[in-house]
Structure formats: structure tokens, C-alpha cells
Enzyme design. Structure first.
Site, PDB file in Angstrom:
ATOM      1  N   CYS A 240       0.863  -1.183   0.000  1.00  0.00           N
ATOM      2  CA  CYS A 240       0.000   0.000   0.000  1.00  0.00           C
ATOM      3  C   CYS A 240       0.899   1.231   0.000  1.00  0.00           C
ATOM      4  O   CYS A 240       1.629   1.471   0.965  1.00  0.00           O
ATOM      5  CB  CYS A 240      -0.884  -0.006   1.241  1.00  0.00           C
TER       6      CYS A 240
ATOM      7  N   CYS B 132      -4.030   6.155  -5.471  1.00  0.00           N
ATOM      8  CA  CYS B 132      -3.611   4.763  -5.236  1.00  0.00           C
ATOM      9  C   CYS B 132      -2.195   4.523  -5.767  1.00  0.00           C
ATOM     10  O   CYS B 132      -1.990   4.400  -6.982  1.00  0.00           O
ATOM     11  CB  CYS B 132      -4.587   3.755  -5.866  1.00  0.00           C
TER      12      CYS B 132
HETATM   13  O1  PYC Z   1      -2.045   3.561  -2.342  1.00  0.00           O
HETATM   14  O2  PYC Z   1      -1.346   1.556  -2.864  1.00  0.00           O
HETATM   15  C1  PYC Z   1      -2.184   2.309  -2.401  1.00  0.00           C
HETATM   16  C2  PYC Z   1      -3.441   1.741  -1.874  1.00  0.00           C
HETATM   17  C3  PYC Z   1      -3.854   0.442  -1.922  1.00  0.00           C
HETATM   18  C4  PYC Z   1      -5.106   0.377  -1.296  1.00  0.00           C
HETATM   19  C5  PYC Z   1      -5.426   1.644  -0.882  1.00  0.00           C
HETATM   20  N1  PYC Z   1      -4.400   2.463  -1.242  1.00  0.00           N
END
Ligand code: PYC
Length: 322
Positions: A94, A245
Site C-alpha cells: 500500500c 492509489c
Molecule cells: O495507495 O497503494 C495504495 C493503496 C492500496 C489500497 C489503498 N491504497
């Protein structure tokens, strides 16, 4: 007489809008010899899953919260180990969470100048201390596994997407004529991406080594000149990432590079559904694929002590009690 309440010390932050709650004290004791981040994850999952649900589920947390526990690293050159989880289970990696961990460690005065290595279940990631809240992270190797994979999605017809690894498995879709990537369409975006994930599972479409594709990412044009693209990312469960993300953006960079659209030295600015942006570059790796570097902004939002009272029917979270 009832047992005394347990306390768990946490530091909360958000990265580009997505929250991270880092457990800094109050972990169950690990009695094994070696405790890699993978062993810690397996230990928590099999013996102390209550910690995950108590920390991130209601009434203390919320469905979109990502939790992280800091553990002793096994590698002498690493500053810490970390295990990430959310309301439905454990994440491989994450990056918004790693950025949250970095501002947390900086807040505790534990981050050194230059590169700081952190052990995660997906491998070692490197963070630099925040500059005005901006943290730069080098992620693990990321790669495209399959391009333009068709899947029949009930109510939506045939959808094509790339399968790529960025520290989690992603199915990456160009929004095209499906749903516009806009905050006003959150419900439709959630319904569509959930339907895609169900269809992938029903059709046995996976990442390498049968890796479950539990994140779905859909892309559209950016809302303004601050970004090159805008995404909506469905996380395991039914919640979406408020940030762009980091592992999903790593997967996107791997696909752009595989298509010859992004080279070392070029910057990609990925906006998320809130129009917050991650700035990204890549390096090639000898094995193929890329090493992504992601820069995102995070703020510490709170420091608290969670109390797990033995008489509280929701001491381990509302979902856990159902
Ligand atoms: O930023 O890699 C990320 C992530 C994964 C799930 C929520 N954020």
C-alpha cells in the site's frame, strides 16, 4: 471483576485524502524466531485478526480506512517493517499507506535524512523524509502481466483491461463509453468496478500464480492541467481509494511503459477521484518491468489511544461482531 481494557496507540494521517492509521504500540507479542513482515501478517491474520477489525472498522475506524502495524525489521538496513490491512483483510502492499507511515515516522522523529528502507510483505520500499508534506517512495518492481484481456460483465457487455502488478493485482480499464470518472458518479463507478471484479473471478482471470485481482482501476481524462489522467480505484471490499492509489499508479506506469508511452526521465501525474495528484517516474529493471517512484502529500491528523474494553460488545469492530 472484568479484565482491564487493552490500549492500542495509533497515529492517523491522510495521503491525498486517503486515511492511514498506524499502530505504533500495543501489538500482541510475537514469540517466533524470525518475524518478517510476511510472518507478522500471517500471525496477525491467523491469531489476532481482532486487532485489524478493532483498529479500522467502526466504531473506531471506517470502511475506507487503511491500517498499518509497525514491526521490527529483519533486514539490518531497514528502519521498520510494516503490515497493511483494511476492513476486509490484509493488503499485499500500500503506497498511500507507506507515505502515511513516512509522515508518522517523521512525526516521531524516526526518519533519517536520505533514503529510509521499509520492509513490507511485497519487498523493500524506500522513502525519503517529507518536504512540506511531500514524500517520495520507490516501490517494488511493477509489471504488466496481460494486455487487453476481455471479460464479459453482466449488464455492461465485454470490457477490456490490462492485468498488472504494482504491489497488488490490478485490472486497468479505459473508461471509454462506460462510466465517466467523476466524483458525481461514485455509485455507478462502484457498481461497475464491483461487477468487473465479480466477472474476473467468475471467469478465473487472475494475475501471475493465480494472484487474485482484488483492485479495479478505471481511467478517464484529468479535470485540469495538473494531471495527465484521473482514476477511480476500487479497493478490496466495496470502498474506493480517495487518493490516486500508489500501487495502482505503479501498475499504470508499468502499462504505459509496456505500451512505449512513458520512459525513464519522464513524469506522469496521476490524479485520483478527488483530483489530488501523485507525481511519478520510473526506472527500467533488468528482469523487465519497472521500478516506480511515487511522490504524494500526507498530513498527520491525530494521535490517540484506542481502548478495547472487555465488556464492549463492539470492542473488535462492528463487522466482526456480526
Ligand atoms: O495507495 O497503494 C495504495 C493503496 C492500496 C489500497 C489503498 N491504497
Amino acid at each position: 471483576m472484568s479484565e482491564s481494557p487493552q490500549t492500542i496507540r495509533v497515529i492517523d494521517s491522510h495521503t491525498a485524502g486517503e486515511s492511514t492509521r498506524v499502530v505504533v504500540d500495543g501489538l500482541p507479542e510475537f514469540t517466533g524466531m524470525l518475524a518478517t513482515a510476511i510472518e507478522w501478517r500471517d500471525f496477525l491474520q491467523s491469531k489476532h485478526d481482532w486487532l485489524r477489525t478493532a483498529v479500522v472498522s467502526e466504531p473506531r475506524g471506517h470502511e475506507a480506512m487503511v491500517g498499518a502495524v509497525l514491526v521490527e525489521p529483519t533486514q539490518p538496513d531497514c528502519l521498520a517493517g510494516v503490515v497493511f490491512f483494511n476492513n476486509v483483510g490484509y493488503l499485499h502492499g500500500c503506497l498511500h499507506g507507506t507515505i502515511g507511515v513516512a509522515v508518522t515516522l517523521a512525526h516521531l522523529g524516526r526518519l533519517s535524512e536520505g533514503d529510509n528502507k521499509i520492509e513490507t510483505p511485497t519487498g523493500i520500499v524506500t522513502v525519503r523524509p517529507p518536504v512540506e508534506g511531500w514524500v517520495t517512495v520507490q516501490n517494488v518492481r511493477s509489471f504488466r502481466y496481460a494486455a487487453a484481456v476481455p471479460v464479459e460483465v453482466e449488464g455492461w457487455g465485454t470490457v477490456h483491461g490490462d492485468v498488472a502488478w504494482g504491489g497488488n493485482w490490478f485490472f486497468l480499464i479505459d473508461a471509454g463509453g462506460t462510466v465517466a470518472v467523476d466524483f458525481a458518479n461514485l455509485d455507478q463507478l462502484t457498481d461497475f468496478t464491483c461487477a468487473v471484479r465479480e466477472a474476473l473471478e467468475a471467469n478465473g482471470i487472475t494475475g501471475e500464480d493465480d494472484g487474485e485481482i482484488d483492485h479495479i482501476e478505471i481511467f478517464g481524462p484529468p479535470a485540469n492541467d495538473d494531471a495527465d489522467s484521473k482514476n477511480f480505484v476500487l479497493c478490496p471490499g466495496r470502498e474506493y481509494d480517495r487518493s490516486p492509489c500508489g500501487t495502482g499508479t505503479s501498475a499504470k506506469l508499468a502499462c504505459l511503459h509496456a505500451d512505449g508511452k512513458l520512459q525513464p526521465g519522464q513524469t506522469w501525474r496521476q490524479a485520483g477521484i478527488l483530483d489530488t495528484v501523485f507525481e511519478c517516474t520510473l526506472e527500467k529493471t533488468p528482469e523487465g518491468g519497472i521500478l516506480p517512484t511515487i511522490k504524494g502529500r500526507a498530513f498527520v491528523t491525530g494521535i490517540s489511544e484506542l481502548i478495547v474494553h472487555p465488556d464492549d460488545p463492539f470492542r473488535h469492530g462492528i463487522h466482526h461482531a456480526r
